[in-house]
Design an enzyme around this catalytic site. Structure first.
Site, PDB file in Angstrom:
ATOM      1  NE  ARG A 163      -2.042  -0.820  -9.105  1.00 23.33           N
ATOM      2  CZ  ARG A 163      -3.187  -0.172  -9.017  1.00 23.33           C
ATOM      3  NH1 ARG A 163      -3.194   1.161  -9.080  1.00 23.33           N
ATOM      4  NH2 ARG A 163      -4.318  -0.820  -8.876  1.00 23.33           N
ATOM      5  CG  HIS A 197      -2.067  -0.906   1.154  1.00 22.64           C
ATOM      6  ND1 HIS A 197      -2.928  -0.940   0.077  1.00 22.64           N
ATOM      7  CD2 HIS A 197      -2.533  -1.845   2.034  1.00 22.64           C
ATOM      8  CE1 HIS A 197      -3.869  -1.849   0.292  1.00 22.64           C
ATOM      9  NE2 HIS A 197      -3.643  -2.418   1.464  1.00 22.64           N
ATOM     10  CB  CYS A 240      -1.665   3.129  -5.339  1.00 24.74           C
ATOM     11  SG  CYS A 240      -2.669   1.645  -5.242  1.00 24.74           S
TER      12      CYS A 240
END
Length: 231
Positions: free
Chosen positions: A206, A131, A197
């Site tokens: 990405r 993340h 991300c």
């Protein structure tokens, strides 16, 4: 005859009583709703960044203990949802236990290893997702050519150096292929790829960091020079 001074009396009374035109009241209500929505958005972003970070930091402490326990018992076989390796990034002064799997449940614990990709040190591509939050891959955009990423397993250290950073669309899954960007071709190099991300707080791109293995070292030889002086 009505005194001209009395013509404005009703308006003055309405003003004194707090009366306002319906159009002004509607705009005031819209403004209040927009302000409330803005506050909620800020609170949600703060939770997404810091609330999840605190949760993952707690998970990482448990994973680090579990990984050491598994290694002490000579267990190396990857198990879904369990820690399988560590990665160290000296430039960011960070290290993480990496879990096997990239489901949402897996990534709530920390970085996750794509099960279909190579293991550290193998020819192919060790692909790891995380993340974009402060406790995980928030700052990997700072990694550039020549920076070090060290993968640690039960028996060895594997030193990779960054060769490329790039931005792609989520559908461009070839970045985690055995030969990144060349799906279908047999791999010739041992690589490691980090994915997260981009931009921060969004996910329409990405951010990809590719690194190549430059050397490996047995655990019995101590810590690699790239990690000396670091926990």
């Amino acid at each position: 005859m009505t005194d001209i001074a009395e013509w404005g009396a009703p308006a003055r009374v309405r003003a004194e009583e707090g009366w306002e035109p319906p159009s002004r009241r509607a705009w005031r209500l819209i403004g209040e709703l927009m302000l409330t929505a803005g506050v909620v958005a800020v609170l949600f972003a703060a939770y997404a960044t810091y609330g999840k970070s605190w949760q993952i930091e707690s998970e990482q402490n448990g994973l680090a203990t579990e990984l050491d326990r598994r290694w002490a018992a000579s267990v190396e076989r990857p198990v879904a949802g369990q820690p399988m390796a560590r990665i160290h990034i000296p430039k960011l002064d960070r290290q993480w236990a990496v879990v096997e799997g990239v489901s949402q449940a897996d990534l709530r614990k920390g970085p996750g290893h794509y099960p279909s990709t190579a293991q550290p040190g193998q020819i192919g591509n060790v692909a790891i997702a995380g993340h974009r939050i402060s406790s995980i891959f928030w700052d990997i955009d700072r990694l550039h050519q020549g920076d070090v990423i060290v993968a640690e397993t039960r028996t060895g250290w594997f030193v990779y150096r960054v060769v490329r950073q790039r931005l792609v669309l989520p559908r461009q899954v070839e970045v985690i292929a055995p030969s990144p960007g060349r799906p279908g071709q047999a791999p010739r190099k041992a690589m490691l790829t980090l994915t997260t991300c981009n931009p921060k707080f969004q996910n329409w791109q990405r951010l990809i960091v590719h690194a190549e293995l430059v050397r490996e070292q047995a655990k019995s030889s101590g810590r690699p020079a790239e990690l000396k002086g670091r926990p």
